[in-house]
Design a protein around this motif. Structure first.
Motif, PDB file in Angstrom:
ATOM      1  N   LEU A 295      23.577  -4.366  46.089  1.00 20.25           N
ATOM      2  CA  LEU A 295      21.792  -4.961  45.978  1.00 20.25           C
ATOM      3  C   LEU A 295      20.883  -4.201  45.611  1.00 20.25           C
ATOM      4  O   LEU A 295      20.359  -4.923  44.947  1.00 20.25           O
ATOM      5  N   MET A 296      21.543  -2.978  46.027  1.00 18.65           N
ATOM      6  CA  MET A 296      20.704  -1.629  45.028  1.00 18.65           C
ATOM      7  C   MET A 296      20.470  -1.312  43.616  1.00 18.65           C
ATOM      8  O   MET A 296      19.266  -0.712  42.901  1.00 18.65           O
ATOM      9  N   ILE A 297      21.486  -1.864  43.351  1.00 21.53           N
ATOM     10  CA  ILE A 297      21.790  -1.494  41.625  1.00 21.53           C
ATOM     11  C   ILE A 297      20.536  -2.743  41.255  1.00 21.53           C
ATOM     12  O   ILE A 297      20.137  -2.061  39.523  1.00 21.53           O
ATOM     13  N   ARG A 298      20.254  -3.811  41.313  1.00 18.94           N
ATOM     14  CA  ARG A 298      19.503  -4.556  41.181  1.00 18.94           C
ATOM     15  C   ARG A 298      18.287  -4.566  41.660  1.00 18.94           C
ATOM     16  O   ARG A 298      17.268  -4.820  40.718  1.00 18.94           O
ATOM     17  N   LEU A 299      17.566  -3.786  43.119  1.00 15.71           N
ATOM     18  CA  LEU A 299      16.529  -3.409  43.370  1.00 15.71           C
ATOM     19  C   LEU A 299      15.758  -2.238  42.607  1.00 15.71           C
ATOM     20  O   LEU A 299      14.681  -2.419  42.725  1.00 15.71           O
ATOM     21  N   GLY A 300      16.048  -1.578  42.561  1.00 17.26           N
ATOM     22  CA  GLY A 300      16.253  -0.204  42.186  1.00 17.26           C
ATOM     23  C   GLY A 300      14.966   0.898  43.370  1.00 17.26           C
ATOM     24  O   GLY A 300      14.934   0.602  44.547  1.00 17.26           O
ATOM     25  N   ALA A 301      13.756   1.306  42.708  1.00 14.88           N
ATOM     26  CA  ALA A 301      13.185   2.245  42.880  1.00 14.88           C
ATOM     27  C   ALA A 301      11.967   1.442  44.397  1.00 14.88           C
ATOM     28  O   ALA A 301      12.152   1.736  45.561  1.00 14.88           O
ATOM     29  N   GLN A 302      11.833  -0.190  43.804  1.00 14.69           N
ATOM     30  CA  GLN A 302      11.416  -0.776  44.844  1.00 14.69           C
ATOM     31  C   GLN A 302      11.925  -0.207  46.171  1.00 14.69           C
ATOM     32  O   GLN A 302      11.375  -0.600  47.103  1.00 14.69           O
ATOM     33  N   VAL A 303      12.860  -0.434  46.602  1.00 10.90           N
ATOM     34  CA  VAL A 303      13.892  -0.432  47.768  1.00 10.90           C
ATOM     35  C   VAL A 303      12.454  -0.012  48.937  1.00 10.90           C
ATOM     36  O   VAL A 303      12.401  -0.102  50.065  1.00 10.90           O
ATOM     37  N   LEU A 304      12.575   1.846  48.081  1.00 11.49           N
ATOM     38  CA  LEU A 304      11.191   2.697  48.696  1.00 11.49           C
ATOM     39  C   LEU A 304      10.290   2.222  49.994  1.00 11.49           C
ATOM     40  O   LEU A 304       9.781   2.169  50.859  1.00 11.49           O
ATOM     41  N   ASP A 305       9.749   1.169  48.959  1.00 12.51           N
ATOM     42  CA  ASP A 305       8.461   0.675  49.220  1.00 12.51           C
ATOM     43  C   ASP A 305       8.436  -0.520  50.497  1.00 12.51           C
ATOM     44  O   ASP A 305       8.224   0.036  51.227  1.00 12.51           O
ATOM     45  N   VAL A 306       9.769  -0.903  49.647  1.00 16.30           N
ATOM     46  CA  VAL A 306      10.024  -2.361  50.919  1.00 16.30           C
ATOM     47  C   VAL A 306      10.338  -1.528  52.359  1.00 16.30           C
ATOM     48  O   VAL A 306      10.343  -2.133  53.414  1.00 16.30           O
ATOM     49  N   LEU A 307      11.443  -0.747  52.543  1.00 19.41           N
ATOM     50  CA  LEU A 307      11.681   0.308  53.518  1.00 19.41           C
ATOM     51  C   LEU A 307      10.316   0.275  54.243  1.00 19.41           C
ATOM     52  O   LEU A 307      10.487   0.977  55.714  1.00 19.41           O
ATOM     53  N   LEU A 308       9.986   1.045  53.994  1.00 21.75           N
ATOM     54  CA  LEU A 308       8.219   1.666  53.985  1.00 21.75           C
ATOM     55  C   LEU A 308       7.383   0.960  54.839  1.00 21.75           C
ATOM     56  O   LEU A 308       7.133   1.254  55.545  1.00 21.75           O
ATOM     57  N   ASP A 309       7.627  -0.344  54.259  1.00 22.09           N
ATOM     58  CA  ASP A 309       7.036  -1.539  54.669  1.00 22.09           C
ATOM     59  C   ASP A 309       7.377  -2.040  55.746  1.00 22.09           C
ATOM     60  O   ASP A 309       6.779  -2.442  56.843  1.00 22.09           O
ATOM     61  N   CYS A 310       8.346  -2.311  55.937  1.00 19.87           N
ATOM     62  CA  CYS A 310       9.534  -2.753  57.646  1.00 19.87           C
ATOM     63  C   CYS A 310       9.205  -1.361  58.167  1.00 19.87           C
ATOM     64  O   CYS A 310       8.593  -2.251  59.498  1.00 19.87           O
ATOM     65  N   ALA A 311       9.124  -0.639  58.427  1.00 15.41           N
ATOM     66  CA  ALA A 311       9.261   0.210  59.470  1.00 15.41           C
ATOM     67  C   ALA A 311       8.372   0.698  59.843  1.00 15.41           C
ATOM     68  O   ALA A 311       7.604   0.806  61.025  1.00 15.41           O
ATOM     69  N   GLU A 312       7.286   0.229  59.012  1.00 12.55           N
ATOM     70  CA  GLU A 312       5.081   0.304  59.129  1.00 12.55           C
ATOM     71  C   GLU A 312       4.595  -0.510  59.736  1.00 12.55           C
ATOM     72  O   GLU A 312       3.771  -0.771  60.160  1.00 12.55           O
ATOM     73  N   GLY A 313       5.943  -2.273  59.705  1.00  8.28           N
ATOM     74  CA  GLY A 313       5.492  -2.681  60.647  1.00  8.28           C
ATOM     75  C   GLY A 313       4.222  -4.047  59.185  1.00  8.28           C
ATOM     76  O   GLY A 313       3.360  -5.008  59.619  1.00  8.28           O
ATOM     77  N   ASN A 314       4.743  -3.342  58.352  1.00  9.83           N
ATOM     78  CA  ASN A 314       3.614  -4.385  56.713  1.00  9.83           C
ATOM     79  C   ASN A 314       4.033  -5.331  56.193  1.00  9.83           C
ATOM     80  O   ASN A 314       4.305  -5.687  55.120  1.00  9.83           O
ATOM     81  N   LEU A 315       5.702  -5.738  56.244  1.00 12.28           N
ATOM     82  CA  LEU A 315       6.132  -6.965  55.821  1.00 12.28           C
ATOM     83  C   LEU A 315       5.400  -8.343  55.053  1.00 12.28           C
ATOM     84  O   LEU A 315       5.374  -8.936  54.456  1.00 12.28           O
ATOM     85  N   ALA A 316       4.349  -8.515  56.226  1.00 13.48           N
ATOM     86  CA  ALA A 316       3.735  -9.982  55.813  1.00 13.48           C
ATOM     87  C   ALA A 316       3.367  -9.533  54.324  1.00 13.48           C
ATOM     88  O   ALA A 316       3.554 -10.813  53.780  1.00 13.48           O
ATOM     89  N   ASP A 317       2.922  -8.864  53.266  1.00 14.15           N
ATOM     90  CA  ASP A 317       2.028  -8.400  52.360  1.00 14.15           C
ATOM     91  C   ASP A 317       2.701  -8.551  51.360  1.00 14.15           C
ATOM     92  O   ASP A 317       3.057  -7.642  50.320  1.00 14.15           O
ATOM     93  N   ALA A 318       4.260  -8.259  51.969  1.00  6.83           N
ATOM     94  CA  ALA A 318       5.333  -7.236  50.494  1.00  6.83           C
ATOM     95  C   ALA A 318       6.121  -7.844  50.155  1.00  6.83           C
ATOM     96  O   ALA A 318       6.494  -9.849  50.094  1.00  6.83           O
TER      97      ALA A 318
END
Ligand code: AMP
Ligand code: GLY
Length: 420
Positions: A295-318
């Motif tokens: 999964l990670m080799i397909r997703l690359g750097a954007q993983v951090l953005d979505v993990l942060l959105d997830c932890a911050e409760g901001n997945l609605a717009d992710a």
């Protein structure tokens, strides 16, 4: 921001590799890490299961985000300890981690939210378990309730095996994990995994994968933690994925929220698919290993953005930006794994391998000593490649693994066969 990853396997190397590429990441630490992770992060000798030690380290190094890799710290409540200390954390609470830590809990949640899964009985006593098993007949599946490092499931094709498994589990083979036993209807079909982030309310699908659990070619030999994986899983068509999301994942997330124990992190759902119907086999509350590498080799750097959105409760717009690509990961394991194997053997040939966004050798069980790479675990490397199609990814991963010189290691020659 400074970021800490907990864990030290191939999954954590893949997470570290992806996160380090994101410009939001300043200093990256990993506890305890391994020799491969040390190339992208600073490895620190902290026990990931010791919440207080992790919190103290975060204060010392101004860590503002922690990503918890494995299930053990989650089941112990390390994410709760971190959040209580005011540290933004990716990973579920101890109570939400019950979705992996207790099979009986998951079955109860499925009952409550109407998710499609195998019929079952839950027992604390061997005689009652055996009576139920005799009534149901074989084939049947016997499961230790708790965490048993992937070994607590016996798919019994005959009654004798089923009854022996019940005796084993109540006899203490899996320690406290086997004090309670779940007995399930045997489901037929093709298995696939679905990874979905949730911030407790919203969900964001992260991809599908299939792995190879048996040690040897042709899906023979003992069960392992996984000898290879590929993503996406062709059996998870758009329709089946949507069905799994609507009829199982979302109802589970809603049920957890309703109970006051919202699930925040990655829900890794194993499905058995037959005739267009995905039925839940199990939940895990972390990324799969080696599925994460694919999964990670397909997703690359954007993983951090979505993990942060997830932890911050901001997945609605992710959103996840998907390339129309495929990835495949081959595990290089120590001869003898999943049984006893030799340690501290030398691995050569790694330096000559190009590593980048289409090929990467993720380390699982390695240590560096006197300029050499030594194997320290059972599953040691995960050679992971990306391609325009699965065949291309497979060719590229096998071409790379052949360049590695490690006489004490072995790998399967048929990763991806089912999909090709
Ligand atoms: P689990 O640890 O629950 O994923 O189980 C390990 C493996 O056992 C799964 O990946 C399946 O291959 C198999 N398994 C578990 N439950 C069932 C079931 N109810 N029917 C058929 N196979 C199962
Ligand atoms: N590859 C299976 C797991 O991570 O549980």
């Amino acid at each position: 921001m400074n970021i800490l990853i907990l864990g030290g396997g191939g999954r954590e190397h893949a997470l570290a590799w992806a996160i380090a590429q994101n410009p939001k990441c300043d200093q990256l630490f990993c506890a305890p890490g391994n020799a491969g992770i040390a190339q992208v992060a600073e490895c620190v000798a902290i026990d990931p299961e010791d919440g207080d030690a992790v919190v103290a380290f975060c204060a010392d190094e101004s860590i503002s985000f922690v990503v918890v890799g494995p299930e053990a710290p989650l089941a112990l409540g390390v994410a709760d300890t971190l959040r209580s200390a005011g540290i933004l954390t990716f990973g579920p609470s101890r109570e939400a981690a019950q979705l992996e830590a207790s099979k009986a809990f998951t079955k109860e949640i499925c009952d409550a939210c109407g998710a499609d899964t195998a019929a079952y009985g839950h027992f604390t006593d061997a005689e009652a378990a055996k009576d139920y098993t005799r009534q149901q007949g074989a084939p049947i599946v016997i499961k230790a309730d708790g965490l048993a490092a992937g070994k607590g499931v016996v798919v019994a094709m005959d009654m004798e095996t089923a009854l022996a498994a019940i005796d084993d589990m109540f006899g203490g083979t899996f320690g406290v994990a086997g004090a309670e036993v779940v007995i399930e209807e045997f489901m037929e079909g093709e298995e696939a995994s679905f990874f979905v982030l949730s911030d407790g309310v919203n969900v964001l699908p992260m991809g599908t994968a299939q792995d190879h659990k048996r040690a040897f070619d042709g899906d023979k030999g003992p069960n392992t933690g996984g000898m290879g994986a590929y993503s996406p899983a062709p059996v998870m068509t758009k329709e089946i994925t949507q069905k799994a999301l609507n009829e199982t994942i979302i109802p589970t997330i809603k049920e957890m929220a309703k109970r006051g124990t919202p699930f925040q992190g990655v829900l890794y759902a194993g499905f058995m698919i037959k005739d267009g119907r995905p039925r839940l086999v199990e939940y895990n509350v972390r990324f799969g290993d080696p599925e994460c590498q694919a999964l990670m080799i397909r997703l690359g750097a954007q993983v951090l953005d979505v993990l942060l959105d997830c932890a911050e409760g901001n997945l609605a717009d992710a959103r996840v930006n998907w390339a129309d690509d495929h990835a495949l990961s081959i595990v290089y394991a120590a001869v003898g794994y999943p049984g006893a194997y030799e340690k501290s053997t030398e691995i050569a040939g790694l330096d000559g391998l190009s590593s980048g966004s289409s090929l990467h050798v993720f380390h699982a069980g390695t240590a560096a000593k006197d300029g050499k790479t030594l194997a320290t675990g059972g599953r040691v490397l995960a050679i992971t490649a990306r391609g325009n199609n699965l065949k291309q990814a497979q060719d590229s991963a096998y071409k790379a693994i052949e360049k590695i010189d490690w006489p004490e290691g072995f790998y399967r020659k048929d990763i991806g066969w089912r999909a090709l």
